[in-house]
Motif scaffolding. Structure first.
Motif, PDB file in Angstrom:
ATOM      1  N   THR A 138      -8.564  10.621  -1.008  1.00 16.51           N
ATOM      2  CA  THR A 138      -9.300  10.914   0.216  1.00 16.51           C
ATOM      3  C   THR A 138      -9.065  12.366   0.621  1.00 16.51           C
ATOM      4  N   PRO A 139     -10.138  13.168   0.797  1.00 14.34           N
ATOM      5  CA  PRO A 139      -9.962  14.549   1.264  1.00 14.34           C
ATOM      6  C   PRO A 139      -9.437  14.561   2.702  1.00 14.34           C
ATOM      7  N   ILE A 140      -8.414  15.335   2.979  1.00 15.31           N
ATOM      8  CA  ILE A 140      -7.836  15.428   4.321  1.00 15.31           C
ATOM      9  C   ILE A 140      -7.493  16.888   4.621  1.00 15.31           C
ATOM     10  N   PHE A 141      -7.143  17.160   5.876  1.00 12.86           N
ATOM     11  CA  PHE A 141      -6.616  18.464   6.260  1.00 12.86           C
ATOM     12  C   PHE A 141      -5.194  18.267   6.768  1.00 12.86           C
ATOM     13  N   MET A 142      -4.289  19.130   6.314  1.00 13.22           N
ATOM     14  CA  MET A 142      -2.902  19.052   6.738  1.00 13.22           C
ATOM     15  C   MET A 142      -2.598  20.225   7.671  1.00 13.22           C
ATOM     16  N   LYS A 143      -1.323  20.491   7.882  1.00 12.58           N
ATOM     17  CA  LYS A 143      -0.944  21.557   8.806  1.00 12.58           C
ATOM     18  C   LYS A 143      -1.535  22.886   8.365  1.00 12.58           C
ATOM     19  N   LYS A 144      -1.787  23.742   9.341  1.00 14.01           N
ATOM     20  CA  LYS A 144      -2.416  25.044   9.141  1.00 14.01           C
ATOM     21  C   LYS A 144      -3.827  24.908   8.574  1.00 14.01           C
ATOM     22  N   ASN A 145      -4.471  23.737   8.848  1.00 13.26           N
ATOM     23  CA  ASN A 145      -5.838  23.467   8.384  1.00 13.26           C
ATOM     24  C   ASN A 145      -5.983  23.604   6.870  1.00 13.26           C
ATOM     25  N   ARG A 146      -4.944  23.222   6.164  1.00 11.33           N
ATOM     26  CA  ARG A 146      -4.942  23.359   4.711  1.00 11.33           C
ATOM     27  C   ARG A 146      -5.609  22.143   4.083  1.00 11.33           C
ATOM     28  N   GLU A 180       8.228   5.584  -9.088  1.00  9.21           N
ATOM     29  CA  GLU A 180       8.845   6.528 -10.025  1.00  9.21           C
ATOM     30  C   GLU A 180       7.794   7.432 -10.667  1.00  9.21           C
ATOM     31  N   THR A 181       6.655   6.842 -11.041  1.00 10.55           N
ATOM     32  CA  THR A 181       5.599   7.632 -11.662  1.00 10.55           C
ATOM     33  C   THR A 181       5.038   8.665 -10.694  1.00 10.55           C
ATOM     34  N   LEU A 182       4.854   8.297  -9.433  1.00 12.67           N
ATOM     35  CA  LEU A 182       4.329   9.250  -8.447  1.00 12.67           C
ATOM     36  C   LEU A 182       5.284  10.422  -8.248  1.00 12.67           C
ATOM     37  N   PHE A 183       6.582  10.146  -8.221  1.00 11.15           N
ATOM     38  CA  PHE A 183       7.543  11.238  -8.070  1.00 11.15           C
ATOM     39  C   PHE A 183       7.602  12.113  -9.320  1.00 11.15           C
ATOM     40  N   ARG A 184       7.467  11.498 -10.486  1.00 16.37           N
ATOM     41  CA  ARG A 184       7.549  12.267 -11.732  1.00 16.37           C
ATOM     42  C   ARG A 184       6.270  13.047 -12.034  1.00 16.37           C
ATOM     43  N   GLU A 185       5.113  12.452 -11.736  1.00 15.90           N
ATOM     44  CA  GLU A 185       3.851  13.021 -12.184  1.00 15.90           C
ATOM     45  C   GLU A 185       3.112  13.838 -11.130  1.00 15.90           C
ATOM     46  N   THR A 186       3.537  13.764  -9.860  1.00 16.62           N
ATOM     47  CA  THR A 186       2.885  14.554  -8.825  1.00 16.62           C
ATOM     48  C   THR A 186       3.907  15.446  -8.135  1.00 16.62           C
ATOM     49  N   THR A 205      -5.268  16.309  -0.305  1.00 19.12           N
ATOM     50  CA  THR A 205      -5.749  15.020  -0.796  1.00 19.12           C
ATOM     51  C   THR A 205      -4.728  13.942  -0.466  1.00 19.12           C
ATOM     52  N   MET A 206      -5.212  12.821   0.067  1.00 16.42           N
ATOM     53  CA  MET A 206      -4.342  11.664   0.260  1.00 16.42           C
ATOM     54  C   MET A 206      -4.556  10.717  -0.914  1.00 16.42           C
ATOM     55  N   LEU A 207      -3.483  10.454  -1.641  1.00 18.86           N
ATOM     56  CA  LEU A 207      -3.505   9.528  -2.768  1.00 18.86           C
ATOM     57  C   LEU A 207      -3.034   8.166  -2.280  1.00 18.86           C
ATOM     58  N   LEU A 231       0.857  -1.173   0.000  1.00 21.98           N
ATOM     59  CA  LEU A 231       0.000   0.000   0.000  1.00 21.98           C
ATOM     60  C   LEU A 231       0.898   1.228   0.000  1.00 21.98           C
ATOM     61  N   ILE A 232       0.706   2.097  -0.968  1.00 19.32           N
ATOM     62  CA  ILE A 232       1.536   3.292  -1.141  1.00 19.32           C
ATOM     63  C   ILE A 232       0.651   4.513  -0.950  1.00 19.32           C
ATOM     64  N   GLU A 233       1.065   5.420  -0.064  1.00 18.15           N
ATOM     65  CA  GLU A 233       0.270   6.617   0.244  1.00 18.15           C
ATOM     66  C   GLU A 233       1.128   7.868   0.193  1.00 18.15           C
ATOM     67  N   THR A 234       0.470   8.975  -0.135  1.00 22.07           N
ATOM     68  CA  THR A 234       1.138  10.270  -0.042  1.00 22.07           C
ATOM     69  C   THR A 234       0.088  11.354   0.137  1.00 22.07           C
ATOM     70  N   ASN A 235       0.430  12.408   0.866  1.00 27.06           N
ATOM     71  CA  ASN A 235      -0.453  13.554   1.072  1.00 27.06           C
ATOM     72  C   ASN A 235      -0.002  14.699   0.163  1.00 27.06           C
ATOM     73  N   ILE A 236      -0.952  15.288  -0.569  1.00 23.76           N
ATOM     74  CA  ILE A 236      -0.633  16.324  -1.546  1.00 23.76           C
ATOM     75  C   ILE A 236      -1.533  17.533  -1.318  1.00 23.76           C
ATOM     76  N   ASP A 237      -0.916  18.710  -1.199  1.00 18.45           N
ATOM     77  CA  ASP A 237      -1.713  19.926  -0.980  1.00 18.45           C
ATOM     78  C   ASP A 237      -1.359  21.053  -1.949  1.00 18.45           C
ATOM     79  N   ASP A 238      -0.544  20.748  -2.979  1.00 22.05           N
ATOM     80  CA  ASP A 238      -0.102  21.819  -3.876  1.00 22.05           C
ATOM     81  C   ASP A 238      -0.129  21.398  -5.338  1.00 22.05           C
ATOM     82  N   MET A 239      -1.106  20.554  -5.695  1.00 21.06           N
ATOM     83  CA  MET A 239      -1.183  20.077  -7.075  1.00 21.06           C
ATOM     84  C   MET A 239      -2.576  20.323  -7.626  1.00 21.06           C
ATOM     85  N   SER A 240      -2.650  20.715  -8.898  1.00 18.86           N
ATOM     86  CA  SER A 240      -3.938  20.961  -9.532  1.00 18.86           C
ATOM     87  C   SER A 240      -4.760  19.672  -9.587  1.00 18.86           C
TER      88      SER A 240
END
Length: 324
Positions: free
Chosen positions: A214-222, A241-247, A225-227, A183-192
């Motif tokens: 999954t919609p989430i809230f990160m630091k500073k209540n920002r 590799e694709t996650l690092f290149r494409e996100t 999205t958790m992918l 299972l691979i997860e990452t939190n993203i708050d700066d991608m279109s």
């Protein structure tokens, strides 16, 4: 008279053929990798690489023949053993002697991180050509899966190699499912958000079992999205590799995953509204449920002017009577 072809001309030949779009795309991908390697070693842009007439025709036949051949055999995935390095040198069209593997071949193998076998006689001469390297590094992966052999094919070439049969052997079989999952997860708050759909599509193409956001809230209540991706461990490197290149992610969480999976079977069911594909869910030999194929039901709803929910309900009811 011009004695060479450029990539754009070869692409035009392939695109104007009667092959399916998927086969055209694979063939063009092989040629793109070939001219990138040739361009790198000759110091010219890929679009300016000259594939001379005879070589261009041979390459088109070799490359598209491999693409079509794999498709005719119904191969879902192609694996390759380590490639022989060979020994000695070859004379190029430019009149120079180069050690083998040829520069373009080496570039293709290095880019694909392909394993190479270096040994003594009888591995003399050029054992892998640039065209062959382009085909195998584009269409195959260098893995050794456990498989059940179902057929074997051998192709012999005309060149005589003392002490070594000059043949290419293909094993066709079934590869068992790799149940070692991650299972691979990452939190993203700066991608279109527009990019997310493309990323999901790419991940499924690479073999991901499932992908969700999954919609989430990160630091500073920002808002963020958790992918999350579930995949076979063997597909983990390509997905990472694709996650690092494409996100925009800077880090990923990875952990082992186990799951229980029900059996499934897809059959064509003749309902009162027409033929529909139905997925049958099984567990320990018992049928537990049926599910009509959504796209087929949409087609029937449009053709007969019926509400989709009525079509789904009728097909499922008839299928349950037939299979449960």
């Amino acid at each position: 008279k011009k004695k060479y072809r450029l990539l754009k001309e070869i692409k035009s030949i392939i695109e104007n053929s009667r092959l399916s779009p998927a086969l055209k795309e694979k063939g063009i991908a092989v040629f793109q990798n070939l001219v990138k390697a040739e361009g790198k070693v000759h110091g010219v842009p890929p679009g300016e690489v000259k594939l001379y007439e005879v070589g261009a025709v041979d390459a088109i036949i070799d490359i598209m023949g491999a693409v079509v051949g794999f498709d005719l055999m119904g191969l879902e995935k192609v694996y390759s053993s380590a490639l022989p390095a060979g020994q000695g040198s070859i004379r190029t069209d430019h009149g120079y002697d180069y050690p083998v593997p040829a520069p373009a071949t080496m570039e293709l193998l290095a880019r694909a991180k392909a394993p190479v076998v270096v040994s003594g006689d009888p591995w003399r001469g050029e054992m892998v050509t640039p065209t062959g390297a382009a085909i195998i590094t584009t269409l195959a992966s260098f893995e050794k899966p456990s498989m059940t052999i179902e057929a074997i094919g051998c192709g012999a070439a005309s060149r005589e190699i003392p002490g070594l049969p000059n043949i290419l052997r293909l094993w066709v079989g079934s590869v068992g499912k790799d149940e070692s999952l991650v299972l691979i997860e990452t939190n993203i708050d700066d991608m279109s958000p527009e990019i997310s759909g493309y990323v999901m599509e790419r991940l499924f193409q690479l073999g991901a079992r499932d992908v969700w956001f999954t919609p989430i809230f990160m630091k500073k209540n920002r808002p963020a999205t958790m992918l999350t991706v579930t995949a076979a461990r063997t597909d983990e490197p390509a997905i990472v590799e694709t996650l690092f290149r494409e996100t925009t992610t800077l880090g990923l969480r990875v952990r082992p995953l186990s799951r229980h999976e029900a059996g499934r079977e897809t059959v064509d069911f003749k309902s009162s509204l027409g033929t529909v594909s139905v997925k049958i869910k099984k567990f320990r030999g018992q049928v537990l449920g049926v599910s009509p194929e959504y796209d087929h039901c949409c087609r029937i709803a449009r053709e007969k002017g019926l509400p989709l929910q009525d079509v789904l309900r009728m097909v499922e009811s008839e299928a349950r009577e037939r299979f449960l």
